[in-house]
Scaffold this motif. Structure first.
Motif, PDB file in Angstrom:
ATOM      1  N   VAL A 128      21.082  18.426   7.386  1.00  0.00           N
ATOM      2  CA  VAL A 128      20.419  18.715   6.102  1.00  0.00           C
ATOM      3  C   VAL A 128      19.142  17.894   5.980  1.00  0.00           C
ATOM      4  O   VAL A 128      18.096  18.407   5.535  1.00  0.00           O
ATOM      5  CB  VAL A 128      21.375  18.409   4.931  1.00  0.00           C
ATOM      6  N   ASP A 129      19.187  16.626   6.389  1.00  0.00           N
ATOM      7  CA  ASP A 129      17.989  15.780   6.341  1.00  0.00           C
ATOM      8  C   ASP A 129      16.880  16.362   7.213  1.00  0.00           C
ATOM      9  O   ASP A 129      15.711  16.410   6.806  1.00  0.00           O
ATOM     10  CB  ASP A 129      18.319  14.357   6.811  1.00  0.00           C
ATOM     11  N   ASN A 130      17.243  16.803   8.415  1.00  0.00           N
ATOM     12  CA  ASN A 130      16.247  17.407   9.311  1.00  0.00           C
ATOM     13  C   ASN A 130      15.674  18.682   8.704  1.00  0.00           C
ATOM     14  O   ASN A 130      14.470  18.944   8.806  1.00  0.00           O
ATOM     15  CB  ASN A 130      16.873  17.714  10.667  1.00  0.00           C
ATOM     16  N   ALA A 131      16.531  19.477   8.070  1.00  0.00           N
ATOM     17  CA  ALA A 131      16.082  20.721   7.454  1.00  0.00           C
ATOM     18  C   ALA A 131      15.114  20.443   6.308  1.00  0.00           C
ATOM     19  O   ALA A 131      14.090  21.128   6.156  1.00  0.00           O
ATOM     20  CB  ALA A 131      17.276  21.526   6.958  1.00  0.00           C
ATOM     21  N   ARG A 132      15.426  19.453   5.510  1.00  0.00           N
ATOM     22  CA  ARG A 132      14.542  19.109   4.386  1.00  0.00           C
ATOM     23  C   ARG A 132      13.197  18.600   4.885  1.00  0.00           C
ATOM     24  O   ARG A 132      12.153  18.894   4.303  1.00  0.00           O
ATOM     25  CB  ARG A 132      15.228  18.073   3.490  1.00  0.00           C
ATOM     26  N   ARG A 133      13.212  17.820   5.955  1.00  0.00           N
ATOM     27  CA  ARG A 133      11.951  17.325   6.509  1.00  0.00           C
ATOM     28  C   ARG A 133      11.106  18.485   7.035  1.00  0.00           C
ATOM     29  O   ARG A 133       9.888  18.520   6.845  1.00  0.00           O
ATOM     30  CB  ARG A 133      12.223  16.324   7.636  1.00  0.00           C
ATOM     31  N   LEU A 134      11.752  19.445   7.696  1.00  0.00           N
ATOM     32  CA  LEU A 134      11.037  20.619   8.217  1.00  0.00           C
ATOM     33  C   LEU A 134      10.380  21.403   7.089  1.00  0.00           C
ATOM     34  O   LEU A 134       9.216  21.809   7.186  1.00  0.00           O
ATOM     35  CB  LEU A 134      12.018  21.506   8.986  1.00  0.00           C
ATOM     36  N   ILE A 135      11.100  21.600   6.014  1.00  0.00           N
ATOM     37  CA  ILE A 135      10.561  22.337   4.865  1.00  0.00           C
ATOM     38  C   ILE A 135       9.404  21.568   4.229  1.00  0.00           C
ATOM     39  O   ILE A 135       8.360  22.145   3.895  1.00  0.00           O
ATOM     40  CB  ILE A 135      11.674  22.603   3.835  1.00  0.00           C
ATOM     41  N   ALA A 136       9.570  20.260   4.075  1.00  0.00           N
ATOM     42  CA  ALA A 136       8.524  19.443   3.472  1.00  0.00           C
ATOM     43  C   ALA A 136       7.265  19.478   4.313  1.00  0.00           C
ATOM     44  O   ALA A 136       6.135  19.572   3.778  1.00  0.00           O
ATOM     45  CB  ALA A 136       9.005  18.011   3.298  1.00  0.00           C
ATOM     46  N   LEU A 137       7.414  19.433   5.640  1.00  0.00           N
ATOM     47  CA  LEU A 137       6.247  19.502   6.519  1.00  0.00           C
ATOM     48  C   LEU A 137       5.563  20.855   6.410  1.00  0.00           C
ATOM     49  O   LEU A 137       4.329  20.940   6.334  1.00  0.00           O
ATOM     50  CB  LEU A 137       6.684  19.236   7.961  1.00  0.00           C
ATOM     51  N   SER A 138       6.357  21.914   6.371  1.00  0.00           N
ATOM     52  CA  SER A 138       5.792  23.245   6.231  1.00  0.00           C
ATOM     53  C   SER A 138       4.995  23.383   4.936  1.00  0.00           C
ATOM     54  O   SER A 138       3.904  23.955   4.905  1.00  0.00           O
ATOM     55  CB  SER A 138       6.915  24.290   6.265  1.00  0.00           C
ATOM     56  N   GLU A 139       5.541  22.838   3.852  1.00  0.00           N
ATOM     57  CA  GLU A 139       4.858  22.909   2.566  1.00  0.00           C
ATOM     58  C   GLU A 139       3.591  22.066   2.561  1.00  0.00           C
ATOM     59  O   GLU A 139       2.570  22.443   1.980  1.00  0.00           O
ATOM     60  CB  GLU A 139       5.807  22.464   1.445  1.00  0.00           C
ATOM     61  N   MET A 185       0.835  -1.200   0.000  1.00  0.00           N
ATOM     62  CA  MET A 185       0.000   0.000   0.000  1.00  0.00           C
ATOM     63  C   MET A 185       0.871   1.253   0.000  1.00  0.00           C
ATOM     64  O   MET A 185       1.976   1.255   0.515  1.00  0.00           O
ATOM     65  CB  MET A 185      -0.947   0.008   1.210  1.00  0.00           C
ATOM     66  N   THR A 186       0.364   2.313  -0.595  1.00  0.00           N
ATOM     67  CA  THR A 186       1.111   3.560  -0.646  1.00  0.00           C
ATOM     68  C   THR A 186       1.110   4.203   0.733  1.00  0.00           C
ATOM     69  O   THR A 186       0.070   4.348   1.366  1.00  0.00           O
ATOM     70  CB  THR A 186       0.468   4.530  -1.653  1.00  0.00           C
ATOM     71  N   ASN A 187       2.275   4.610   1.211  1.00  0.00           N
ATOM     72  CA  ASN A 187       2.380   5.165   2.558  1.00  0.00           C
ATOM     73  C   ASN A 187       2.881   6.596   2.482  1.00  0.00           C
ATOM     74  O   ASN A 187       4.055   6.855   2.299  1.00  0.00           O
ATOM     75  CB  ASN A 187       3.339   4.313   3.397  1.00  0.00           C
ATOM     76  N   ASP A 188       1.933   7.545   2.613  1.00  0.00           N
ATOM     77  CA  ASP A 188       2.308   8.958   2.653  1.00  0.00           C
ATOM     78  C   ASP A 188       2.289   9.461   4.082  1.00  0.00           C
ATOM     79  O   ASP A 188       2.253  10.652   4.342  1.00  0.00           O
ATOM     80  CB  ASP A 188       1.364   9.793   1.789  1.00  0.00           C
ATOM     81  N   ALA A 189       2.327   8.503   5.038  1.00  0.00           N
ATOM     82  CA  ALA A 189       2.162   8.862   6.444  1.00  0.00           C
ATOM     83  C   ALA A 189       3.222   9.838   6.916  1.00  0.00           C
ATOM     84  O   ALA A 189       2.969  10.705   7.741  1.00  0.00           O
ATOM     85  CB  ALA A 189       2.195   7.595   7.310  1.00  0.00           C
ATOM     86  N   GLU A 190       4.447   9.723   6.368  1.00  0.00           N
ATOM     87  CA  GLU A 190       5.560  10.518   6.859  1.00  0.00           C
ATOM     88  C   GLU A 190       5.321  12.005   6.686  1.00  0.00           C
ATOM     89  O   GLU A 190       5.608  12.797   7.573  1.00  0.00           O
ATOM     90  CB  GLU A 190       6.825  10.109   6.106  1.00  0.00           C
ATOM     91  N   LEU A 191       4.775  12.413   5.543  1.00  0.00           N
ATOM     92  CA  LEU A 191       4.689  13.832   5.223  1.00  0.00           C
ATOM     93  C   LEU A 191       3.331  14.457   5.526  1.00  0.00           C
ATOM     94  O   LEU A 191       3.219  15.663   5.561  1.00  0.00           O
ATOM     95  CB  LEU A 191       5.008  14.050   3.739  1.00  0.00           C
ATOM     96  N   ARG A 192       2.332  13.657   5.710  1.00  0.00           N
ATOM     97  CA  ARG A 192       1.001  14.210   5.915  1.00  0.00           C
ATOM     98  C   ARG A 192       0.916  14.879   7.284  1.00  0.00           C
ATOM     99  O   ARG A 192       1.218  14.266   8.304  1.00  0.00           O
ATOM    100  CB  ARG A 192      -0.044  13.113   5.812  1.00  0.00           C
ATOM    101  N   PRO A 193       0.493  16.149   7.344  1.00  0.00           N
ATOM    102  CA  PRO A 193       0.392  16.808   8.651  1.00  0.00           C
ATOM    103  C   PRO A 193      -0.669  16.158   9.526  1.00  0.00           C
ATOM    104  O   PRO A 193      -1.785  15.880   9.080  1.00  0.00           O
ATOM    105  CB  PRO A 193      -0.013  18.244   8.287  1.00  0.00           C
ATOM    106  N   ARG A 194      -0.300  15.911  10.761  1.00  0.00           N
ATOM    107  CA  ARG A 194      -1.262  15.405  11.747  1.00  0.00           C
ATOM    108  C   ARG A 194      -1.042  16.146  13.064  1.00  0.00           C
ATOM    109  O   ARG A 194      -0.941  15.548  14.138  1.00  0.00           O
ATOM    110  CB  ARG A 194      -1.100  13.892  11.934  1.00  0.00           C
ATOM    111  N   ARG A 195      -0.978  17.475  12.939  1.00  0.00           N
ATOM    112  CA  ARG A 195      -0.789  18.307  14.131  1.00  0.00           C
ATOM    113  C   ARG A 195      -1.962  18.145  15.087  1.00  0.00           C
ATOM    114  O   ARG A 195      -1.803  18.053  16.316  1.00  0.00           O
ATOM    115  CB  ARG A 195      -0.671  19.772  13.724  1.00  0.00           C
ATOM    116  N   SER A 196      -3.162  18.140  14.522  1.00  0.00           N
ATOM    117  CA  SER A 196      -4.396  18.115  15.310  1.00  0.00           C
ATOM    118  C   SER A 196      -5.280  16.987  14.803  1.00  0.00           C
ATOM    119  O   SER A 196      -5.700  16.990  13.651  1.00  0.00           O
ATOM    120  CB  SER A 196      -5.130  19.446  15.167  1.00  0.00           C
ATOM    121  N   VAL A 197      -5.556  16.020  15.677  1.00  0.00           N
ATOM    122  CA  VAL A 197      -6.368  14.857  15.311  1.00  0.00           C
ATOM    123  C   VAL A 197      -7.533  14.804  16.301  1.00  0.00           C
ATOM    124  O   VAL A 197      -7.361  14.434  17.463  1.00  0.00           O
ATOM    125  CB  VAL A 197      -5.534  13.567  15.346  1.00  0.00           C
TER     126      VAL A 197
END
Length: 293
Positions: A275-286, A1-13
């Motif tokens: 750099v990996d942490n920075a890229r993840r932060l940017i991806a989450l923001s986007e 199954m496709t897993n987009d769990a990493e990038l999908r925002p789940r700040r508030s559930v």
């Protein structure tokens, strides 16, 4: 199954009671990243079947925008579980949230139930971990299935079983929270912090959000709409942090291109992990920006 769990925002559930038609209607306009339509604690025994039908209709209505829609079914040891799971499988939510998952066998039973009922590949399992046994077996639980993408902390039940008190800072629960965080990160799963019970204590709620974010949780489960704004704000990357992340990446790439052995940014030595942490932060923001538009 496709897993987009990493990038999908789940700040508030946000938990929404499945038996309350007005609440389900209200949820269509709330700024929650995800909704858990609840068939368990929020629904009386004689209202379970009606709530099940209402929740499944809501999932298929197309009226909740970009919010991630999930259904919390009743537990495996209840008389409603099998019917809940079959109905949820037919409705095809983003995930089925299952309370009191305590073992690998529980995960396999849920997975088998979903597949035998014809659940689509995109319907994931969100496992609620709520007991001492689940804390100690969190790594095995998180590893049990690719369909399991999210761990959800059940801190109220954990405190009850530990005979612990709810206190600021959650010292009695930190061992369990930490074990589950380790398990989630070791297996590449998302993990959501537990609920905060006192809706009349916004300062305490925000402090717990900050603690959860600092610990590494991906977001928080909520029991009231008033908790949405603080959770969304606390778990969203700050603008200055995003700007700094972009500068860090540019600095690192320039240093590597120039053949530098050591690259510094604002006086700090930076490496690939930064750099990996920075890229993840940017991806989450986007991802948050795309969800909010």
């Amino acid at each position: 199954m496709t897993n987009d769990a990493e990038l999908r925002p789940r700040r508030s559930v946000l938990y929404m009671p499945g038996a309350n038609e007005r609440a389900l209607e209200k949820a269509k306009g709330l700024p929650a990243d995800a909704i858990i339509f609840d068939l368990e604690d929020a629904v009386a025994p004689d209202a379970k079947a009606e709530a099940r039908d209402r929740v499944c209709a809501a999932v298929g209505s197309g009226e909740y925008g970009g919010r991630e829609l999930t259904i919390r079914v009743n537990g495996l040891d209840t008389e409603w579980h099998t019917d809940d799971l079959a109905a949820a499988a037919a409705a095809g939510p983003a995930a089925v949230v299952v309370p009191k998952v305590g073992s690998v066998a529980d995960v396999h039973a849920i997975e088998k139930g979903l597949e035998s009922a014809g659940a689509p590949d995109h319907t994931a399992i969100w496992a609620m971990v709520e007991t001492p046994a689940a804390m100690l077996g969190a790594l095995d639980i998180a590893s049990a299935s690719e369909r399991l993408t999210v761990l959800v902390m059940g801190t109220n039940d954990l405190a009850k079983e530990l005979h612990a008190e709810h206190v600021p800072g959650r010292q009695p629960l930190l061992t369990g929270l930490g074990l589950c965080l380790l398990a989630a990160r070791a297996t590449g799963k998302v993990i959501l912090d537990g609920v905060y019970n006192d809706i009349k204590d916004p300062e305490g709620f925000e402090a717990e959000c900050v603690q959860g974010r600092q610990m590494g949780f991906d977001g928080k489960t909520l029991i009231h709409p008033s908790q949405l704004e603080p959770a969304n704000r606390v778990w969203a990357p700050a603008e200055d942090a995003v700007a700094d992340a972009r500068e860090l990446i540019a600095t690192f790439e320039e240093g590597v291109a120039a053949g530098k052995g050591v690259v510094t940014h604002n006086g700090r030595m930076i490496e690939n992990m930064h750099v990996d942490n920075a890229r993840r932060l940017i991806a989450l923001s986007e991802a948050i920006a795309a969800l909010d538009t």
